[in-house]
Scaffold this motif. Structure first.
Motif, PDB file in Angstrom:
ATOM      1  N   SER A  42      30.931  26.593 -21.042  1.00 50.26           N
ATOM      2  CA  SER A  42      30.532  25.537 -20.121  1.00 50.26           C
ATOM      3  C   SER A  42      30.558  24.215 -20.878  1.00 50.26           C
ATOM      4  O   SER A  42      30.137  24.150 -22.040  1.00 50.26           O
ATOM      5  N   GLU A  43      31.065  23.182 -20.214  1.00 53.41           N
ATOM      6  CA  GLU A  43      31.078  21.866 -20.840  1.00 53.41           C
ATOM      7  C   GLU A  43      29.662  21.309 -20.919  1.00 53.41           C
ATOM      8  O   GLU A  43      28.818  21.569 -20.058  1.00 53.41           O
ATOM      9  N   LEU A  44      29.405  20.510 -21.960  1.00 54.00           N
ATOM     10  CA  LEU A  44      28.119  19.846 -22.112  1.00 54.00           C
ATOM     11  C   LEU A  44      28.084  18.580 -21.264  1.00 54.00           C
ATOM     12  O   LEU A  44      29.138  18.088 -20.819  1.00 54.00           O
ATOM     13  N   PRO A  45      26.901  17.999 -21.057  1.00 56.22           N
ATOM     14  CA  PRO A  45      26.836  16.751 -20.276  1.00 56.22           C
ATOM     15  C   PRO A  45      27.573  15.618 -20.987  1.00 56.22           C
ATOM     16  O   PRO A  45      27.728  15.615 -22.215  1.00 56.22           O
ATOM     17  N   VAL A  46      28.010  14.640 -20.212  1.00 61.42           N
ATOM     18  CA  VAL A  46      28.656  13.454 -20.766  1.00 61.42           C
ATOM     19  C   VAL A  46      27.593  12.555 -21.365  1.00 61.42           C
ATOM     20  O   VAL A  46      26.510  12.374 -20.796  1.00 61.42           O
ATOM     21  N   GLU A  47      27.897  11.996 -22.536  1.00 63.44           N
ATOM     22  CA  GLU A  47      26.926  11.129 -23.212  1.00 63.44           C
ATOM     23  C   GLU A  47      26.746   9.845 -22.420  1.00 63.44           C
ATOM     24  O   GLU A  47      27.721   9.200 -21.994  1.00 63.44           O
ATOM     25  N   LYS A  48      25.496   9.456 -22.219  1.00 64.67           N
ATOM     26  CA  LYS A  48      25.193   8.248 -21.470  1.00 64.67           C
ATOM     27  C   LYS A  48      25.469   7.022 -22.325  1.00 64.67           C
ATOM     28  O   LYS A  48      25.190   7.002 -23.524  1.00 64.67           O
ATOM     29  N   LYS A  49      26.006   5.996 -21.670  1.00 64.00           N
ATOM     30  CA  LYS A  49      26.344   4.778 -22.402  1.00 64.00           C
ATOM     31  C   LYS A  49      25.099   3.940 -22.642  1.00 64.00           C
ATOM     32  O   LYS A  49      24.108   4.034 -21.939  1.00 64.00           O
ATOM     33  N   GLY A  50      25.218   3.074 -23.678  1.00 63.42           N
ATOM     34  CA  GLY A  50      24.103   2.200 -24.006  1.00 63.42           C
ATOM     35  C   GLY A  50      23.439   2.599 -25.297  1.00 63.42           C
ATOM     36  O   GLY A  50      22.752   3.600 -25.350  1.00 63.42           O
ATOM     37  N   ASP A  63      25.451  13.814 -11.855  1.00 59.95           N
ATOM     38  CA  ASP A  63      24.158  14.253 -11.352  1.00 59.95           C
ATOM     39  C   ASP A  63      24.153  15.730 -10.969  1.00 59.95           C
ATOM     40  O   ASP A  63      23.149  16.240 -10.480  1.00 59.95           O
ATOM     41  N   GLU A  64      25.259  16.460 -11.198  1.00 60.03           N
ATOM     42  CA  GLU A  64      25.335  17.873 -10.840  1.00 60.03           C
ATOM     43  C   GLU A  64      25.538  18.718 -12.088  1.00 60.03           C
ATOM     44  O   GLU A  64      26.307  18.353 -12.982  1.00 60.03           O
ATOM     45  N   ASN A  65      24.849  19.842 -12.139  1.00 54.20           N
ATOM     46  CA  ASN A  65      24.978  20.758 -13.269  1.00 54.20           C
ATOM     47  C   ASN A  65      25.914  21.905 -12.917  1.00 54.20           C
ATOM     48  O   ASN A  65      25.871  22.421 -11.788  1.00 54.20           O
ATOM     49  N   PRO A  66      26.740  22.350 -13.851  1.00 56.30           N
ATOM     50  CA  PRO A  66      27.572  23.527 -13.588  1.00 56.30           C
ATOM     51  C   PRO A  66      26.728  24.793 -13.539  1.00 56.30           C
ATOM     52  O   PRO A  66      25.607  24.834 -14.063  1.00 56.30           O
ATOM     53  N   SER A  67      27.262  25.837 -12.941  1.00 54.26           N
ATOM     54  CA  SER A  67      26.536  27.101 -12.843  1.00 54.26           C
ATOM     55  C   SER A  67      27.525  28.249 -12.975  1.00 54.26           C
ATOM     56  O   SER A  67      28.729  28.079 -12.782  1.00 54.26           O
ATOM     57  N   VAL A  68      26.991  29.424 -13.297  1.00 56.82           N
ATOM     58  CA  VAL A  68      27.811  30.621 -13.431  1.00 56.82           C
ATOM     59  C   VAL A  68      27.297  31.691 -12.474  1.00 56.82           C
ATOM     60  O   VAL A  68      26.118  31.698 -12.089  1.00 56.82           O
TER      61      VAL A  68
END
Length: 981
Positions: free
Chosen positions: A423-431, A545-550
């Motif tokens: 599963s891919e990790l979340p995208v890093e937030k900018k700033g 804003d959505e999480n992946p699931s299995v």
């Protein structure tokens, strides 16, 4: 000017000498790989807590592992993985220096050195028939005497020397199919009692002389009500068993040649009893425990054979064996769990009303019910008795509880991995803050100064340690966000315990773990079995804003017709979003290449009756599926009947989400000549860069690329057994390449004098398989490449220019393909456990085979070595193409082991995942151990290595600029002097 140029070239050559090599240095270990050791679910344990030496506990597990664990931290002192066919039946410690193990149904007895785990001796025990085994190591063994260890197996009792492992005597039992329950030897007695059953209706007792093996007595009697297989020893001459109906407890007394029975209905012990009762196996003096649903009864057996209930516990409870804490006192423990609490109670064996210990321990997570408990005592500073408990939980974790706290825990469910997905990790937030930028800049300067000192060999040992720490930190491999190279991911792992884990690919740490409620034992599902993981919800890259699931697919039991279970798990948090108990079985799961409006992937579940069920059950998913109904096909491989069938769908009116199936083709292998032993197909997500393969003389061949290609291997029935069970004349291996849409056999090849086991991998347009050649007495690997001849005319350049080609003509799976195959076979040194192939993002990088060897290592082998076009004397054009001259054997290059010097004990599978960087693939190997690494089949041609010296590059640039400037000045001066002349 010429002199200056020579100085410049000399400086440049000196700088180039320090260029990094492609080898793995000691300080690079752990940067791109990790290795974790496990032991599996513990089924037996023996403590060794003498005053001298390190305190340890020796355990045997369901993964056939024997290990010595440190009691302080739970770390492994030593361990041995005995293999899949060498199950451990018994374990004990003899003379405080040997670990004794009985395995393989009582046929192998071994002694291991307690401190370091080295094998001292091994004894093979033979007998007339297979039977239940038992091990007895007398507690009175002394180092200065040649003591006797007693082992029962294969229908015989063996007396073995504890010092040398020699067989002192052996006796066959008179009764056939005798199933032993207990071997009993009183302290300082030379008499041995064997008690057990023949079938389910006869009780037998044997008495032997321990020194000579003489049979002193044999008693036999029929059991009223039969025997269910559960028994408990409550004294040296009393056994309690449950009848075949699970409703009556039978007390069996055997003394002075007399066998008496006393029956007590379970309904007299507990009111409103319904269902079946189970006797928990234990060795308690005068006590035993009975489980009825979630209720556990502790029952006392009197001398007269009467039973009386002394306590009732409303939770599933595990009971330990008796532990001698002094010459005349014995204790035992019982443990049960309530949500996240563990209740531990230790009582005197003869006094139920007195608690030696009673405490409750908080767990950090839900681990299910307690399965087993083993206790050990120690003397506190106030001379009172303290206790430590080794607890095995439902999720296969191992806990050591002492003084009201969990001292350590082990997640040994990871030794029994069933399936793996990423599963891919979340995208890093900018700033990023200014302080963070300044800190990063300072660390960057400090790191490069340290690297420069290391390059110039001026770094101290402290500097080298700082360089390693900065390298690990700078790699960012443990961050919980995606990286631009795609190295950081989550490994979603499903285990046999029904527990699901998320492991970080950077360092292997557990991000979260969850014991799924749908995979826990319950009244409606007594034996849940996990099957597979499937990606369920894969949100778009910009949907932050959505999480992946299995999707976790399982069923209520090991049989194919057991009802199915579905669980949906968030891969970021581990939360079980929902679960469903199905009203049908699950035999096969087919992921479909379609998604609904919520980006949930469509799946087709096939039940035992052949019906297909669509999930998710939404109207949008149904409309998509109906539009593609005529293009959905699948196949089944029935190994037992030797039949392969292809199916299509037809709609069923009664249920919108269920569909009837129809058989469209079948292949029947005659049972008298062929038996299916292996089938394999391509990965559905494999990427192929190009269909054309340019060969020598500027020619081209077109790969036959079809996701519907199935590889099947069959052997002669006589060759389906163990190696050596048949002669070369009786053995043959036949391989097939089958189109699963039409059922056409595209290729059939026979290997005479060959047999399994067969391991195979299918990729692009080729298949590679491994087997044993009985004639040559060696292992072989064969390759088959298949090419599409229908596009052979496209090789004419003028046709391409004039547009008279068929590149734009549609390709149909229904048409009969015009194919050509090439094949070749090679000898291979090793036996193979598993074969996989590297996969990259665009499919451009050359392929390498990943071979799991019998030594539990992963070997990388270039696919070019298995090119069927290899010849003894390749032409110049073939040499330029990269064709390797033909040899009869495949090379084993020591530097090609992906696992380096490590072993993945009990290796079962190898998974490959493409990174975003085209040159790199991620490799995860699992068995009893876990191993992860990054691998570049064609080296990292599209990126700089992590150990690239930027300081050296800067130094080189400065040196070049300085050399150019000095050369320019000297040139100007020389030109001025020439003008003055």
């Amino acid at each position: 000017m010429a002199t200056m140029l020579r100085v410049f070239l000399l400086l440049l050559s000196l700088l180039s000498i320090t260029a990094p090599a492609f080898s793995l240095y000691e300080d690079q270990v752990g940067l791109a790989d990790w290795h974790q050791k496990y032991i599996g679910k513990v089924k037996d344990a023996v403590f060794h807590t003498q005053k001298t030496g390190r305190k340890r506990v020796v355990v045997s597990t369901e993964e056939n592992v024997i290990a010595s664990l440190d009691l302080r931290h739970g770390e492994i002192f030593w361990r041995h993985v005995l293999g899949p066919n060498d199950a451990i039946d018994g374990i004990d410690i003899a003379m405080s220096k040997y670990v004794i193990t009985l395995s393989s149904e009582g046929s192998i007895l071994r002694a291991w050195n307690l401190p370091d785990g080295q094998m001292v001796w091994e004894s093979f025990l033979q007998g007339p028939y297979s039977s239940k085994s038992s091990l007895l190591v007398p507690a009175s063994l002394r180092v200065d005497k040649d003591n006797v260890i007693l082992a029962f197996g294969k229908g015989c009792i063996h007396a073995i020397s504890a010092i040398h492992g020699d067989t002192l005597w052996k006796k066959d039992l008179e009764a056939d199919s005798f199933e032993i329950q207990y071997m009993i030897q009183a302290s300082d007695s030379d008499v041995i009692h064997l008690v057990g059953f023949v079938g389910s209706s006869e009780f037998d007792s044997y008495t032997f002389d321990a020194k000579s093996g003489e049979l002193l007595k044999h008693d036999s009697a029929a059991i009223p009500g039969g025997y269910s297989g559960q028994a408990a020893l409550v004294s040296s001459n009393t056994l309690v068993v449950m009848d075949s109906a699970g409703s009556t407890v039978t007390t069996i007394s055997f003394h002075d040649g007399k066998v008496t029975f006393n029956q007590t209905p379970v309904s007299t012990l507990i009111e409103d009893f319904v269902g079946k009762a189970i006797i928990l196996a234990s060795k308690l003096e005068g006590l035993f425990s009975v489980k009825t649903g979630t209720l556990t009864l502790f029952v006392r057996a009197t001398v007269e054979g009467k039973l009386e209930v002394v306590n009732k516990v409303d939770y599933a409870t595990a009971v330990s064996d008796l532990l001698a804490i002094s010459e005349d006192r014995q204790a035992f423990a019982f443990v049960h769990s309530r949500s996240n609490d563990i209740d531990l109670t230790v009582k005197l064996g003869a006094d139920w009303n007195h608690d030696l210990l009673k405490e409750s321990v908080k767990m950090d997570q839900e681990r299910g019910s307690v399965k087993k408990v083993f206790i050990n005592n120690y003397i506190r500073t106030d001379r009172s008795h303290g206790f430590r408990a080794l607890i095995v939980m439902e999720d296969h974790s191992l806990l050591l509880v002492q003084q009201g706290a969990i001292v350590w825990s082990r997640e040994d469910a990871l030794a029994s991995v069933i399936d793996v997905k990423t599963s891919e990790l979340p995208v890093e937030k900018k700033g990023v803050s200014v302080a963070k930028v300044e800190e990063t800049l300072f660390e960057w300067l400090q790191g490069h100064v340290l690297k420069l000192k290391g390059t110039l060999m001026l770094a101290s040992p402290d500097d080298m340690a700082a360089i390693q720490a900065l390298r690990l930190k700078a790699s960012g491999k443990s961050k919980m966000t995606r990286d631009h190279n795609g190295f950081r991911k989550l490994l979603i792992v499903l285990t046999k315990a029904g527990k699901i884990f998320a492991l970080h690919t950077g360092d292997g740490r557990i991000i979260w773990s969850r014991l799924l409620n749908s995979l826990r034992q319950s009244a409606t599902c007594e034996a849940p079995t996990g099957l597979n993981l499937f990606p369920w919800h894969v949100p778009h890259h910009h949907a932050l804003d959505e999480n992946p699931s299995v999707l976790v697919v399982s069923r209520c039991g090991p049989s194919d017709d057991a009802l199915g279970l579905l669980s949906f798990v968030d891969t970021y948090t581990g939360k079980e979003l929902s679960s469903a108990s199905l009203d049908h079985s699950v035999v096969q799961v087919i992921p479909l290449p379609f998604m609904d409006s919520t980006e949930q992937r469509l799946h087709l579940l096939i039940d035992a009756s052949g019906q297909a069920h669509l999930y998710p059950k939404t109207s949008y998913a149904l409309s998509i599926f109906r539009s593609e109904l005529s293009n959905v096909y699948w196949y089944s491989v029935e190994v037992e009947t030797g039949i392969i069938k292809g199916y299509a769908l037809k709609e069923k009116a009664s249920d919108n989400y269920s569909f009837d199936t129809r058989s469209i083709w079948s292949i029947v292998f005659p049972s008298e000549s062929e038996k299916i032993i292996k089938s394999s197909t391509r990965k559905s997500n494999e990427v192929v860069h190009t269909q054309a393969k340019v060969i020598a003389d500027q020619d081209a061949m077109f790969k036959y690329i079809s996701k519907n290609l199935l590889f099947v291997a069959t052997v002669a029935p006589k060759a389906s057994g163990d190696m050596g069970s048949s002669t070369p004349e009786e053995s043959w291996l036949i391989v097939y390449l089958i189109d699963t849409i039409t059922g056409r056999i595209l290729q059939r090849m026979t290997h005479h004098g060959a047999q399994g086991p067969v391991e195979a991998v299918v990729s692009e347009n080729w298949v590679i398989y491994h087997y044993f050649n009985l004639r040559a007495h060696r292992y072989e690997m064969s390759v088959i490449e298949i090419y599409d001849q229908s596009r052979a005319d496209n090789k004419d350049v003028w046709k391409l220019i004039l547009g008279k080609h068929n590149l734009t003509s549609p390709v149909s799976s229904y048409s009969r393909p015009e194919v050509m195959t090439r094949s070749q076979s090679y000898f291979f040194t090793h036996s193979v456990k598993s074969i996989a192939v590297t996969s990259t993002a665009k499919g451009i990088t050359s392929k390498q085979l990943l071979i799991g060897t019998v030594g539990d290592q992963v070997l990388a082998l270039d696919k070019r070595f298995l090119d069927p076009r290899r010849s003894v004397n390749p032409t110049q054009a073939e040499k330029e193409e990269g064709i390797i001259p033909l040899t009869d054997s495949l090379p084993i290059i020591p530097q090609s082991y992906v696992t380096h010097a490590l072993k993945v004990e009990g290796l079962r599978g190898i998974e490959t995942v493409p990174a975003k960087l085209e040159s790199t693939t991620l490799i995860f190997a699992y068995g009893v151990d876990l191993f992860f690494t990054r691998f570049a089949p064609s080296r990292t041609y599209d990126s700089l290595t992590e150990d690239f010296s930027y300081a050296l590059l800067l130094l080189t640039i400065v040196a070049l600029v300085a050399a150019i400037f000095i050369t320019w000045i000297l040139s100007e001066k020389k030109e001025l002097r020439d003008k003055w002349r």
